[in-house]
Structures are given as structure tokens and as C-alpha cells.
Scaffold this active site. Structure first.
Site, PDB file in Angstrom:
ATOM      1  N   LYS A   1      -7.489 -11.847  -7.614  1.00 47.30           N
ATOM      2  CA  LYS A   1      -8.654 -11.973  -6.736  1.00 47.30           C
ATOM      3  C   LYS A   1      -9.626 -10.821  -6.992  1.00 47.30           C
ATOM      4  O   LYS A   1      -9.215  -9.714  -7.362  1.00 47.30           O
ATOM      5  CB  LYS A   1      -8.231 -12.017  -5.261  1.00 47.30           C
ATOM      6  CG  LYS A   1      -7.840 -10.700  -4.640  1.00 47.30           C
ATOM      7  CD  LYS A   1      -7.929 -10.755  -3.106  1.00 47.30           C
ATOM      8  CE  LYS A   1      -7.935  -9.337  -2.528  1.00 47.30           C
ATOM      9  NZ  LYS A   1      -8.293  -9.239  -1.133  1.00 47.30           N
TER      10      LYS A   1
ATOM     11  N   LYS B   1     -12.055  -4.562  -4.759  1.00 49.69           N
ATOM     12  CA  LYS B   1     -12.657  -3.265  -5.083  1.00 49.69           C
ATOM     13  C   LYS B   1     -11.695  -2.379  -5.855  1.00 49.69           C
ATOM     14  O   LYS B   1     -12.120  -1.445  -6.518  1.00 49.69           O
ATOM     15  CB  LYS B   1     -13.197  -2.567  -3.835  1.00 49.69           C
ATOM     16  CG  LYS B   1     -12.207  -2.397  -2.723  1.00 49.69           C
ATOM     17  CD  LYS B   1     -12.891  -1.862  -1.473  1.00 49.69           C
ATOM     18  CE  LYS B   1     -11.973  -1.963  -0.277  1.00 49.69           C
ATOM     19  NZ  LYS B   1     -12.054  -3.255   0.416  1.00 49.69           N
TER      20      LYS B   1
ATOM     21  N   LYS C   1       0.816  -1.215   0.000  1.00 51.31           N
ATOM     22  CA  LYS C   1       0.000   0.000   0.000  1.00 51.31           C
ATOM     23  C   LYS C   1       0.845   1.258   0.000  1.00 51.31           C
ATOM     24  O   LYS C   1       0.488   2.249  -0.625  1.00 51.31           O
ATOM     25  CB  LYS C   1      -0.956   0.011   1.203  1.00 51.31           C
ATOM     26  CG  LYS C   1      -2.105  -0.976   1.068  1.00 51.31           C
ATOM     27  CD  LYS C   1      -3.211  -0.686   2.064  1.00 51.31           C
ATOM     28  CE  LYS C   1      -4.342  -1.704   1.941  1.00 51.31           C
ATOM     29  NZ  LYS C   1      -5.409  -1.474   2.912  1.00 51.31           N
TER      30      LYS C   1
HETATM   31  P1  ATP Z   1     -10.208  -5.659  -1.499  1.00 56.61           P
HETATM   32  O1  ATP Z   1      -9.162  -6.373  -2.247  1.00 56.61           O
HETATM   33  O2  ATP Z   1     -11.547  -5.700  -2.137  1.00 56.61           O
HETATM   34  O3  ATP Z   1      -9.785  -4.285  -1.072  1.00 56.61           O
HETATM   35  P2  ATP Z   1      -9.794  -6.430   1.172  1.00 56.61           P
HETATM   36  O4  ATP Z   1      -9.151  -7.699   1.570  1.00 56.61           O
HETATM   37  O5  ATP Z   1      -9.008  -5.183   1.343  1.00 56.61           O
HETATM   38  O6  ATP Z   1     -10.381  -6.588  -0.245  1.00 56.61           O
HETATM   39  P3  ATP Z   1     -11.454  -6.102   3.354  1.00 56.61           P
HETATM   40  O7  ATP Z   1     -12.742  -5.393   3.468  1.00 56.61           O
HETATM   41  O8  ATP Z   1     -10.315  -5.567   4.107  1.00 56.61           O
HETATM   42  O9  ATP Z   1     -11.157  -6.201   1.851  1.00 56.61           O
HETATM   43  O10 ATP Z   1     -11.585  -7.646   3.621  1.00 56.61           O
HETATM   44  C1  ATP Z   1     -12.708  -8.238   4.087  1.00 56.61           C
HETATM   45  C2  ATP Z   1     -12.564  -9.743   4.065  1.00 56.61           C
HETATM   46  O11 ATP Z   1     -12.890 -10.245   2.746  1.00 56.61           O
HETATM   47  C3  ATP Z   1     -11.174 -10.277   4.399  1.00 56.61           C
HETATM   48  O12 ATP Z   1     -11.287 -11.337   5.321  1.00 56.61           O
HETATM   49  C4  ATP Z   1     -10.646 -10.743   3.053  1.00 56.61           C
HETATM   50  O13 ATP Z   1      -9.740 -11.792   3.196  1.00 56.61           O
HETATM   51  C5  ATP Z   1     -11.927 -11.180   2.319  1.00 56.61           C
HETATM   52  N1  ATP Z   1     -11.806 -11.104   0.840  1.00 56.61           N
HETATM   53  C6  ATP Z   1     -11.541 -10.001   0.107  1.00 56.61           C
HETATM   54  N2  ATP Z   1     -11.519 -10.279  -1.225  1.00 56.61           N
HETATM   55  C7  ATP Z   1     -11.796 -11.604  -1.361  1.00 56.61           C
HETATM   56  C8  ATP Z   1     -11.938 -12.508  -2.492  1.00 56.61           C
HETATM   57  N3  ATP Z   1     -11.788 -12.107  -3.744  1.00 56.61           N
HETATM   58  N4  ATP Z   1     -12.252 -13.799  -2.247  1.00 56.61           N
HETATM   59  C9  ATP Z   1     -12.399 -14.230  -0.975  1.00 56.61           C
HETATM   60  N5  ATP Z   1     -12.281 -13.445   0.136  1.00 56.61           N
HETATM   61  C10 ATP Z   1     -11.984 -12.146  -0.023  1.00 56.61           C
END
Ligand code: ATP
Ligand code: LTN
Length: 334
Positions: free
Chosen positions: A197, A200, A114
Site C-alpha cells: 500500500k 509514508k 510498530k
Molecule cells: P501510512 O502507511 O502512510 O503511515 P497510516 O495508515 O499510518 O498510513 P494515517 O494517517 O494513520 O496513515 O491514516 C489515515 C487514513 O488513511 C486511515 O484511515 C488509513 O486507513 C488511510 N490510508 C492510508 N494509506 C492508504 C492507502 N494506501 N490507500 C487507502 N487508504 C489509506
């Protein structure tokens, strides 16, 4: 017998959760709330480690909470709360920062990614200490289990290290938490770029949001990337797009990938997409509609969050009180 504690959280950093958040985390949260005394948190303090527009943050925090409830988090079983409503998170984070090595924090891969994206000057000290705040979120609730995605494994290791360090220096205080990492089928990939994956920050066309209109979801699923082979078969390496669609179907319908492959034998990708759309809408539409109902009455939503915060504060203050005492702070007279 009392149930063991559990804590998890997600950031309110978008206007909707996506299918990955739902299948990878939220579905499991709703299942685990029966066997655990669960605390589910909307981590707004974490969200401000990157710039947020205030009105948007307020709205996204309510939207995230509404989606937890709409997906089945029951406010009578679990404590659903907003992180900034429980001051002990920031207070314990300060204590833990004094036990975290500078180099140790610098090795966190999420920070490295990040901060690289933001540029050295734009990356804040808050972004650097993000994992220590996460450790505080967790340790305050003395949880045995912390259900998260694979990407959070390193932060959980740091949390365990800090808990052990505090315990050996000041005496047994914290339960050492276990990460509960979800199985492979619950990892959802980008529909346009099925090697990455679903995220957002990825391609909006490859991202299915819970709050999206059904017609938009239909458009995204119908234009999901597949391949030229034409056979519905699970093979992550050579057929990532088709495998992702099968994975999504399986995660929602509960049918095994093998039985789905047999079911689609002799049929093309059109049939697969039609059925995936059907199961996705079947899962998402009721959640979206219920979330919109909850959002239409923000006063009621805020009341539910106040109830969750009261439960969370009770547990968090108890732990913080012990920590302050062990460290050698004199008690504050009230
Ligand atoms: P993004 O990549 O969308 O920003 P993130 O991991 O930052 O995702 P968070 O809101 O911090 O999003 O994560 C919420 C939960 O969702 C975490 O436990 C993360 O591991 C899970 N998660 C995020 N994206 C996926 C995905 N594509 N498949 C399965 N689980 C996911
Ligand atoms: N860093 C996590 C979100 C998060 C969290 C937590 C998860 C903040 N505090 C405590 C579990 C427990 C993420 O990016 N998914």
C-alpha cells in the site's frame, strides 16, 4: 431530525498527506459530512507515541489541518479540531485503560508491528496504549459511524468491546460505533512497489504527496512500475502496476475500470500515464494551492481550529461528565 454523529482522525506524522490518505479516507470524509454531525480530528497525542521533533510536529499539525480544509472539510458543517485541544481524550483514555486487559492490548497487530520495528526497549508504554486512546477519541463523541481504512478494523473492534464492557458494568453510556471501511478501489498502492500500500514509510519515489510540486508528481507517475505485456488491462495479481494506475484514475474520475480499459484499447502505457497524471493533478493541485494559502495565515487557521475545539469540547465534556459520575467520582465544584 438530528443527524447521527461521526468521528475520524489522522496523525500529523508527515509534512503532507499522500494520495492514499486522500482517496482512501479524506474524500469519503468530505462526502459524509452532509449526512452526519461530523467530528474530524488531527491526532497529535497519537503522533507522539513515536519520537517527534517539536517544531516539526507543530508544523505538521497545521499542514494536516490545512489539507482537511483544502480537500473540502467545511468548518461550518463539521468540527475540525486538534486532539490535544480537548483534554477529555486523555482523561477518558485513562478510565478505559483500567478496563483493558494487558493481553488484550498486546494482541493489537499495529502495536506488534510498530514495536518490532522500534525494538523492545525503544517501544513506549504510550505505543502500547495507543488503541485505548483511539477508543477514547471515538467514544467521547457517541458516533454511529467511524470511517477508516481496512488497517483500523481491529482497533474499532477493541473500541466496541470497551464500550460494551463499560455499558454492562456501569449502565448504558456509550453508543456502539460501526466502522465504515472503504471499498477496494480506494486502496492505493506504491507506484514503485505496487504490491504494497502507498505509505509514508515506503519508497519516496512511489509516494504521491498532496503537497508535492506538480513537476515532481509528473516524474513519479511517469516512472511508475508497469510490466512488459504492453496491454492496458485490470489484473491485480499479474499486472499490479497497471491495475493501480487504473484504480487511481477510476477513484478520481469516477469512470469504471471497464470503461477505462475500453478507452485505452490499442494504446500503450505512455497514454495511460499521461491521462492518470492529468486527473491526479486536476484533483491535487487545487488542494495543494488552497492548503498553501491557509498555511500563509496561521493565525486564521488557529482561529478555525479553536472554533472546532469549542464544538468538540462541548460534546466531549458532556460524555466525560456522565462517565465520571457512573464510575463513582464525586463532582468537582467550580
Ligand atoms: P501510512 O502507511 O502512510 O503511515 P497510516 O495508515 O499510518 O498510513 P494515517 O494517517 O494513520 O496513515 O491514516 C489515515 C487514513 O488513511 C486511515 O484511515 C488509513 O486507513 C488511510 N490510508 C492510508 N494509506 C492508504 C492507502 N494506501 N490507500 C487507502 N487508504 C489509506
Ligand atoms: N489509528 C488511526 C488514527 C486514529 C483514528 C482515531 C482513526 C486515531 N484516533 C479515531 C479513527 C478514529 C490510524 O492510524 N489511521
Amino acid at each position: 431530525m438530528t443527524k447521527p454523529n461521526l468521528l475520524s482522525g489522522m496523525q500529523p506524522s508527515a509534512g503532507s498527506l499522500h494520495l492514499g490518505n486522500y482517496l482512501g479516507a479524506l474524500v469519503n470524509w468530505t462526502k459524509m459530512q452532509d449526512d452526519y454531525n461530523a467530528f474530524y480530528c488531527v491526532v497529535d497525542l497519537h503522533a507522539i507515541t513515536v519520537p517527534q521533533e517539536p517544531a516539526q510536529l507543530r508544523q505538521n499539525t497545521r499542514i494536516t489541518a490545512a489539507q482537511y480544509l483544502a480537500a473540502g472539510i467545511n468548518e461550518n458543517k463539521s468540527a475540525l479540531f486538534v486532539q490535544s485541544h480537548v483534554p477529555a481524550h486523555a482523561q477518558l483514555a485513562w478510565v478505559l485503560m483500567t478496563l483493558t486487559g494487558f493481553g488484550e492490548a498486546g494482541r493489537m497487530t499495529q502495536f506488534k508491528d510498530k514495536s518490532q520495528k522500534a525494538g523492545a526497549d525503544a517501544a513506549s508504554v504510550g505505543l502500547f496504549t495507543y488503541p485505548v486512546l483511539q477508543a477514547a477519541d471515538i467514544l467521547l463523541y457517541q458516533p454511529k459511524a467511524v470511517p477508516v481504512g481496512e488497517d483500523q478494523r481491529q482497533h474499532l473492534e477493541l473500541t466496541r468491546d470497551l464500550a460494551n464492557r463499560f455499558n454492562s458494568r456501569f449502565g448504558e453510556t456509550f453508543v456502539i460505533p460501526e466502522a465504515v471501511i472503504l471499498k477496494e478501489t480506494a486502496k492505493i498502492y506504491d507506484l514503485q512497489n505496487p504490491e504494497a500500500k502507498m505509505s509514508k514509510s515506503g519508497d519516496p519515489k512511489g509516494l504521491v504527496n498532496i503537497m508535492d510540486e506538480s513537476s515532481l508528481i509528473a516524474k513519479k507517475i511517469k516512472s511508475a512500475v508497469t510490466d512488459l505485456d504492453g496491454v492496458v488491462r485490470f489484473d491485480r495479481e499479474n499486472k499490479p502496476g497497471v491495475s493501480n494506475l487504473l484504480g487511481i484514475h477510476s477513484a478520481i474520475s469516477g469512470q469504471s475500470v471497464e470503461s477505462l480499459t475500453a478507452h485505452f484499447e490499442g494504446q500503450g502505457y505512455g497514454a495511460l500515464k499521461t491521462e492518470v497524471l492529468e486527473v491526479v493533478l486536476g484533483a491535487i493541485e487545487p488542494i495543494r494551492d488552497r492548503a498553501n494559502e491557509l498555511l500563509a495565515d496561521p493565525a486564521e487557521l488557529d482561529r478555525l481550529l479553536a472554533k472546532g475545539a469549542a464544538k468538540a469540547n462541548e460534546q466531549a465534556e458532556k460524555t466525560l461528565g456522565i462517565v465520571y459520575d457512573r464510575i463513582g467520582f464525586i463532582p468537582a465544584r467550580r
